[in-house]
Design a protein around this motif. Sequence first.
Motif, PDB file in Angstrom:
ATOM      1  N   ASP A 355       0.660  -0.990   0.089  1.00 45.05           N
ATOM      2  CA  ASP A 355      -0.164  -0.148   0.048  1.00 45.05           C
ATOM      3  C   ASP A 355       1.013   1.588  -0.297  1.00 45.05           C
ATOM      4  N   LYS A 356       0.196   2.324  -0.065  1.00 45.49           N
ATOM      5  CA  LYS A 356       0.510   3.920  -0.391  1.00 45.49           C
ATOM      6  C   LYS A 356       1.521   4.119   1.106  1.00 45.49           C
ATOM      7  N   GLY A 357       2.753   3.897   1.149  1.00 46.00           N
ATOM      8  CA  GLY A 357       4.215   4.453   2.553  1.00 46.00           C
ATOM      9  C   GLY A 357       3.876   3.077   2.998  1.00 46.00           C
ATOM     10  N   SER A 358       3.072   2.239   2.535  1.00 43.73           N
ATOM     11  CA  SER A 358       3.102   1.202   3.477  1.00 43.73           C
ATOM     12  C   SER A 358       4.587   0.513   4.167  1.00 43.73           C
ATOM     13  N   ARG A 359       5.558  -0.025   5.101  1.00 41.20           N
ATOM     14  CA  ARG A 359       6.910  -0.347   5.471  1.00 41.20           C
ATOM     15  C   ARG A 359       7.318  -1.678   5.118  1.00 41.20           C
ATOM     16  N   GLY A 496       7.141   7.536   0.803  1.00 40.56           N
ATOM     17  CA  GLY A 496       7.036   5.910  -0.240  1.00 40.56           C
ATOM     18  C   GLY A 496       6.868   4.978   0.783  1.00 40.56           C
ATOM     19  N   ALA A 497       6.565   3.879  -0.149  1.00 47.14           N
ATOM     20  CA  ALA A 497       6.544   2.420   0.308  1.00 47.14           C
ATOM     21  C   ALA A 497       7.719   2.674  -0.166  1.00 47.14           C
ATOM     22  N   VAL A 498       8.446   1.119   1.267  1.00 49.38           N
ATOM     23  CA  VAL A 498       9.625   0.183   0.711  1.00 49.38           C
ATOM     24  C   VAL A 498       9.463  -1.321   1.023  1.00 49.38           C
ATOM     25  N   LEU A 511      13.703   2.287   9.374  1.00 51.20           N
ATOM     26  CA  LEU A 511      12.520   2.081   9.240  1.00 51.20           C
ATOM     27  C   LEU A 511      11.351   2.293   9.495  1.00 51.20           C
ATOM     28  N   GLU A 512      10.906   1.593  10.955  1.00 53.32           N
ATOM     29  CA  GLU A 512      10.172   0.965  11.376  1.00 53.32           C
ATOM     30  C   GLU A 512       9.070   0.777  11.104  1.00 53.32           C
ATOM     31  N   PRO A 513       8.974  -0.748  10.327  1.00 54.93           N
ATOM     32  CA  PRO A 513       8.017  -1.534   9.353  1.00 54.93           C
ATOM     33  C   PRO A 513       6.737  -1.553  10.403  1.00 54.93           C
TER      34      PRO A 513
END
Length: 538
Positions: A355-359, A496-498, A511-513
């Motif tokens: 998803d948009k901005g997900s980590r 953004g998403a990573v 990253l703080e996933p």
Amino acid sequence: MITATGLELRAASRILLADTSVRVQTGDRIAFVGRNGAGKTTTLRVLAGEGKPYSGKVDVTSPLGYLPQDPREGDLNISARDRILSARGLDVLAADLAKVHIEMAELVDGPARDAAINRYGSIEERFSNLGGYAAESEAARISSNLGLPERILNQPMHELSGGQRRRVELSRILFAAADAGDGTMLLLDEPTNHLDHDSIVWLRDFLKSFNGGLVIISHDVELLAAVVNRVWFLDAVRGELDIYNMTWQRYLDARSADEQRRRRERANAEKKASVLFTQAAKMGAKATKAVAAQNMAKRAEKLLAGLDEIRVADKVAKIRFPEPAPCGRTPLAASNLSKAYGSLEIFAGVDLAIDKGSRVVVLGFNGAGKTTLLKVMGGREKPDTGKIEAGFGLKLGYYAQEHETLDPDASVWENIRHAAPDAGAQELRNLLGTFLFKGEQLEQKAGTLSGGEKTRLALAGLVSSAANVLLLDEPTNNLDPASRQQVLDALHSYSGAVVLVTHDAGAVAALEPERVILLPDGTEDHWSDEYLELVELA
């Protein structure tokens, strides 16, 4: 023993190392340190005989094992096991034994079968004289400790990832060293890359007890502290090698003391020189004292000329990932992904939605398919089943741990132009400058860069995009501590998403996933700090 005399190394017109003579002897365990791009990898390549110096010579009088940063190509059709066994010339004999064994089982004719049995006995005798089955067992033990289980050893080299091929090469070198005795020289360039925590601990113990000569480039401070008894510091400012005949911790203290001494000496000399220059200027106005004034000025110049250069603080690349382009709610998705190499299944049934901005962090033991999954998501490889779906506005940025996104035969400038064809020339020059690429280095071929420089160039390509989904495979490998911290800060601030694959627990913390994908099963779970324990082990 390795002896280098009058060594001078250059990258274009830039002097990396000037008129240096060094020796590596049995019992030396040398840490080779200096900032990224200083010339450590180039020096090691020359000492190994795989590069030519600008001037000077290198003599090697002992068996030599060299691990470069990039995996060697070689014959990619042989098995990993045979590649390792070839270090002692056992690979051909082992293959011949297997071939004759099949013949013996298939032959019914008495004379022909007897001939095959005789051939088998002759080959087995030569095999035994070279260590035979005990050596095979030793090779398997070393490989296993470096994260290469039996099923990997049976695969052909072309089916292995870059990280697995590099571990095969390290296994091969250590297997050869174990047989060659105390006179062996090992040159290891970032040997802990692609190793999990247990393998690093095993390698540390192996090198601690190694009795030959060792030169190692590594950013693993714990390994250096445990292993080395000498340090070479390559000063990129002066192009000189400072040699410390001491342990790692004592080196850190001594280098700090050296810096303080040099600053004091320069400050005192500059103060004295300033007084002399001022006095010379006053006396020079009088004709009768002109000669005395000139002598004072010369004394001042001599004072300054005799000083060692102060090591200025190493420059650090200013890394900031791009402001992501607008996109839909789910810019990247995949369903029912599977991938196999021959009969070896890497992963199967993987579903995911980025998803948009997900980590997201991808975890799994070595060989579980983490790198392969990122290659499939990035369009570098095709899945055997399933599909990748690009959502509205997807702009993908992919960082490959083996730098496959770089063209080794193209220059630094050509690579960045390819990564950002629509950007202005001055904009790209400014960007490369922030990543410490300037002047003649822009024309340097990417294949001749050090591992750290390749990492910086690949990251510069990412920054030049407006990617809203970043696929990052071991982005902190090969980086010095300061540059690594820049990457961690960039990860933390990127909106953004990573999707991240890493053995670096610090990168995961930055990253703080939100989620974790566990391979090879493709299980998805909410992130918990309990998974941190798996990061360095995976």
